[in-house]
Design an enzyme around this catalytic site. Sequence first.
Site, PDB file in Angstrom:
ATOM      1  N   ASN A  62      38.417 -12.401  23.502  1.00 27.71           N
ATOM      2  CA  ASN A  62      38.840 -10.880  23.060  1.00 27.71           C
ATOM      3  C   ASN A  62      39.602 -10.257  24.242  1.00 27.71           C
ATOM      4  OD1 ASN A  62      36.385 -10.615  24.006  1.00 27.71           O
ATOM      5  ND2 ASN A  62      36.198  -8.567  23.077  1.00 27.71           N
ATOM      6  N   GLU A  64      41.604  -6.670  25.105  1.00 28.26           N
ATOM      7  CA  GLU A  64      41.380  -5.286  24.265  1.00 28.26           C
ATOM      8  C   GLU A  64      42.659  -4.368  25.093  1.00 28.26           C
ATOM      9  OE1 GLU A  64      37.586  -3.316  24.413  1.00 28.26           O
ATOM     10  OE2 GLU A  64      36.946  -4.795  23.102  1.00 28.26           O
ATOM     11  N   CYS A  73      41.231 -10.086  18.979  1.00 33.12           N
ATOM     12  CA  CYS A  73      39.841 -10.788  19.048  1.00 33.12           C
ATOM     13  C   CYS A  73      40.086 -12.613  19.645  1.00 33.12           C
ATOM     14  CB  CYS A  73      39.575 -11.200  17.615  1.00 33.12           C
ATOM     15  SG  CYS A  73      39.080  -9.743  16.815  1.00 33.12           S
ATOM     16  N   GLU A  75      38.937 -15.129  18.432  1.00 37.30           N
ATOM     17  CA  GLU A  75      39.160 -16.325  17.857  1.00 37.30           C
ATOM     18  C   GLU A  75      40.980 -16.563  17.489  1.00 37.30           C
ATOM     19  OE1 GLU A  75      37.250 -13.923  17.492  1.00 37.30           O
ATOM     20  OE2 GLU A  75      35.516 -14.435  15.878  1.00 37.30           O
ATOM     21  N   CYS A 112      35.530 -11.922  12.296  1.00 34.43           N
ATOM     22  CA  CYS A 112      35.905 -10.721  11.511  1.00 34.43           C
ATOM     23  C   CYS A 112      37.069 -11.059  10.563  1.00 34.43           C
ATOM     24  CB  CYS A 112      36.628  -9.402  12.386  1.00 34.43           C
ATOM     25  SG  CYS A 112      38.379  -9.956  12.781  1.00 34.43           S
ATOM     26  N   CYS A 115      40.448 -12.307  11.587  1.00 34.75           N
ATOM     27  CA  CYS A 115      40.353 -13.755  12.062  1.00 34.75           C
ATOM     28  C   CYS A 115      39.925 -14.691  11.135  1.00 34.75           C
ATOM     29  CB  CYS A 115      39.296 -13.799  13.262  1.00 34.75           C
ATOM     30  SG  CYS A 115      39.713 -13.241  14.643  1.00 34.75           S
TER      31      CYS A 115
END
Length: 160
Positions: A62, A64, A73, A75, A112, A115
Amino acid sequence: MKQITISADLQVYDSVDELPKDVQHLMQQAIEARESSYSPYSQFSVGAAISLENGEVITGSNQENASYPAGLCAERTAIFYAGAKYPGVKMLKMALSARSRNHTVEVPTPPCGSCRQAIAEYEVKQKQPIEIYFMGEKGKVVKANSISDLLPLIFDNSYL
Ligand code: THU
Protein backbone atom coordinates in the site's frame (compact mmCIF):
# COMPACT_ATOMS: atom_id res chain seq x y z
CA MET A 1 -41.37 -11.89 -3.08
CA LYS A 2 -38.80 -14.63 -3.10
CA GLN A 3 -35.88 -14.73 -0.74
CA ILE A 4 -32.49 -15.78 -2.03
CA THR A 5 -29.56 -16.82 0.11
CA ILE A 6 -25.99 -16.24 -0.98
CA SER A 7 -23.28 -18.37 0.54
CA ALA A 8 -19.57 -18.82 0.07
CA ASP A 9 -17.10 -21.57 0.87
CA LEU A 10 -13.87 -20.39 2.43
CA GLN A 11 -11.04 -22.53 3.76
CA VAL A 12 -9.34 -21.55 7.02
CA TYR A 13 -5.78 -22.72 7.69
CA ASP A 14 -4.46 -22.58 11.25
CA SER A 15 -1.17 -21.04 10.16
CA VAL A 16 1.10 -20.47 7.19
CA ASP A 17 2.74 -23.83 7.92
CA GLU A 18 -0.46 -25.63 6.95
CA LEU A 19 -0.53 -24.10 3.45
CA PRO A 20 0.75 -25.92 0.36
CA LYS A 21 4.47 -25.24 -0.11
CA ASP A 22 4.06 -22.97 -3.15
CA VAL A 23 1.52 -20.84 -1.27
CA GLN A 24 3.78 -20.65 1.78
CA HIS A 25 6.43 -19.22 -0.51
CA LEU A 26 3.97 -16.79 -2.10
CA MET A 27 2.82 -15.64 1.35
CA GLN A 28 6.44 -15.10 2.33
CA GLN A 29 6.79 -12.81 -0.69
CA ALA A 30 3.67 -10.90 0.41
CA ILE A 31 5.15 -10.54 3.90
CA GLU A 32 8.38 -9.21 2.41
CA ALA A 33 6.43 -6.85 0.13
CA ARG A 34 4.77 -5.41 3.23
CA GLU A 35 8.13 -3.91 4.15
CA SER A 36 7.96 -1.55 1.17
CA SER A 37 4.59 -0.20 2.33
CA TYR A 38 4.46 3.58 2.51
CA SER A 39 1.91 4.05 5.27
CA PRO A 40 2.85 7.01 7.48
CA TYR A 41 -0.80 7.92 8.05
CA SER A 42 -2.44 4.61 8.97
CA GLN A 43 0.64 2.79 10.30
CA PHE A 44 -0.94 -0.21 8.57
CA SER A 45 1.30 -2.11 6.13
CA VAL A 46 -0.15 -4.47 3.57
CA GLY A 47 1.76 -6.70 1.18
CA ALA A 48 0.44 -8.56 -1.85
CA ALA A 49 2.06 -11.20 -4.04
CA ILE A 50 0.50 -12.57 -7.22
CA SER A 51 1.76 -15.69 -8.99
CA LEU A 52 1.35 -15.75 -12.76
CA GLU A 53 0.98 -18.59 -15.22
CA ASN A 54 4.44 -17.82 -16.65
CA GLY A 55 6.10 -18.41 -13.26
CA GLU A 56 6.60 -14.74 -12.44
CA VAL A 57 5.54 -13.29 -9.10
CA ILE A 58 4.43 -9.66 -8.90
CA THR A 59 4.40 -7.97 -5.52
CA GLY A 60 2.97 -4.71 -4.25
CA SER A 61 2.31 -2.79 -1.06
CA ASN A 62 0.00 0.00 0.00
CA GLN A 63 1.14 3.49 -0.93
CA GLU A 64 -0.46 6.33 1.00
CA ASN A 65 -0.75 10.02 0.28
CA ALA A 66 -1.23 13.21 2.29
CA SER A 67 -4.40 13.54 0.23
CA TYR A 68 -5.76 10.29 1.67
CA PRO A 69 -7.95 9.08 -1.22
CA ALA A 70 -5.02 9.40 -3.63
CA GLY A 71 -3.29 6.46 -1.94
CA LEU A 72 -3.59 2.91 -3.21
CA CYS A 73 -3.99 -0.49 -1.54
CA ALA A 74 -1.41 -3.24 -1.88
CA GLU A 75 -3.74 -5.47 -3.90
CA ARG A 76 -4.38 -2.90 -6.59
CA THR A 77 -0.76 -1.77 -6.68
CA ALA A 78 0.18 -5.38 -7.44
CA ILE A 79 -2.68 -6.36 -9.74
CA PHE A 80 -2.45 -3.24 -11.90
CA TYR A 81 1.27 -3.76 -12.27
CA ALA A 82 0.74 -7.42 -13.20
CA GLY A 83 -1.89 -6.36 -15.74
CA ALA A 84 0.39 -3.69 -17.15
CA LYS A 85 3.56 -5.75 -17.33
CA TYR A 86 2.08 -9.09 -18.44
CA PRO A 87 -1.24 -8.21 -20.09
CA GLY A 88 -1.91 -11.63 -21.63
CA VAL A 89 -0.66 -13.77 -18.77
CA LYS A 90 -3.11 -15.35 -16.35
CA MET A 91 -2.97 -14.63 -12.63
CA LEU A 92 -3.21 -17.80 -10.56
CA LYS A 93 -2.91 -16.98 -6.87
CA MET A 94 -2.78 -13.91 -4.68
CA ALA A 95 -1.37 -13.85 -1.14
CA LEU A 96 -2.00 -10.96 1.26
CA SER A 97 -0.59 -10.07 4.64
CA ALA A 98 -1.25 -7.04 6.85
CA ARG A 99 0.62 -5.66 9.81
CA SER A 100 0.01 -2.64 12.03
CA ARG A 101 2.70 -0.63 13.78
CA ASN A 102 0.16 0.04 16.56
CA HIS A 103 -0.99 -3.48 17.46
CA THR A 104 -0.54 -7.11 16.46
CA VAL A 105 -2.86 -8.09 13.62
CA GLU A 106 -3.90 -11.68 14.30
CA VAL A 107 -7.15 -11.61 12.34
CA PRO A 108 -6.97 -12.48 8.64
CA THR A 109 -7.33 -9.19 6.76
CA PRO A 110 -9.46 -9.45 3.62
CA PRO A 111 -9.12 -7.17 0.58
CA CYS A 112 -11.25 -4.01 0.72
CA GLY A 113 -14.27 -3.57 -1.52
CA SER A 114 -12.47 -1.56 -4.19
CA CYS A 115 -9.73 -4.17 -4.40
CA ARG A 116 -12.32 -6.94 -4.68
CA GLN A 117 -13.85 -5.11 -7.63
CA ALA A 118 -10.41 -4.72 -9.26
CA ILE A 119 -9.58 -8.40 -8.73
CA ALA A 120 -12.98 -9.33 -10.19
CA GLU A 121 -12.16 -7.41 -13.36
CA TYR A 122 -9.09 -9.57 -14.00
CA GLU A 123 -10.91 -12.80 -13.25
CA VAL A 124 -13.52 -11.85 -15.83
CA LYS A 125 -10.80 -10.78 -18.29
CA GLN A 126 -8.84 -14.02 -18.02
CA LYS A 127 -11.92 -16.25 -17.65
CA GLN A 128 -10.25 -18.08 -14.78
CA PRO A 129 -10.55 -17.63 -11.02
CA ILE A 130 -7.72 -16.30 -8.90
CA GLU A 131 -7.16 -18.05 -5.56
CA ILE A 132 -6.87 -15.53 -2.75
CA TYR A 133 -5.09 -16.25 0.55
CA PHE A 134 -5.18 -13.59 3.25
CA MET A 135 -3.82 -13.23 6.75
CA GLY A 136 -2.79 -10.65 9.30
CA GLU A 137 0.70 -10.59 10.69
CA LYS A 138 0.42 -14.07 12.15
CA GLY A 139 -2.19 -16.71 12.84
CA LYS A 140 -4.88 -18.06 10.59
CA VAL A 141 -4.92 -17.83 6.81
CA VAL A 142 -8.18 -17.72 4.88
CA LYS A 143 -8.44 -19.00 1.33
CA ALA A 144 -11.10 -18.01 -1.21
CA ASN A 145 -11.13 -20.04 -4.43
CA SER A 146 -12.36 -17.04 -6.39
CA ILE A 147 -13.16 -13.39 -5.82
CA SER A 148 -16.82 -14.29 -6.34
CA ASP A 149 -16.71 -15.89 -2.87
CA LEU A 150 -15.70 -12.53 -1.39
CA LEU A 151 -17.79 -10.35 -3.68
CA PRO A 152 -21.21 -11.76 -4.50
CA LEU A 153 -23.30 -10.03 -7.17
CA ILE A 154 -20.22 -8.78 -8.99
CA PHE A 155 -20.76 -5.85 -11.29
CA ASP A 156 -18.95 -6.73 -14.49
CA ASN A 157 -18.91 -5.73 -18.14
CA SER A 158 -21.95 -7.87 -18.91
CA TYR A 159 -24.09 -5.08 -17.45
CA LEU A 160 -22.65 -2.38 -19.70
N1 THU B 1 -5.21 -1.34 2.66
C1 THU B 1 -4.71 -2.19 1.73
O1 THU B 1 -3.59 -2.03 1.24
N2 THU B 1 -5.50 -3.21 1.32
C2 THU B 1 -6.76 -3.45 1.76
O2 THU B 1 -7.47 -4.25 1.21
C3 THU B 1 -7.25 -2.72 2.93
C4 THU B 1 -6.54 -1.46 3.24
C5 THU B 1 -4.39 -0.20 3.06
C6 THU B 1 -4.92 1.12 2.59
C7 THU B 1 -4.33 2.06 3.61
O3 THU B 1 -3.03 2.41 3.18
C8 THU B 1 -4.22 1.22 4.86
O4 THU B 1 -4.33 -0.13 4.46
C9 THU B 1 -5.29 1.52 5.90
O5 THU B 1 -6.57 1.45 5.35
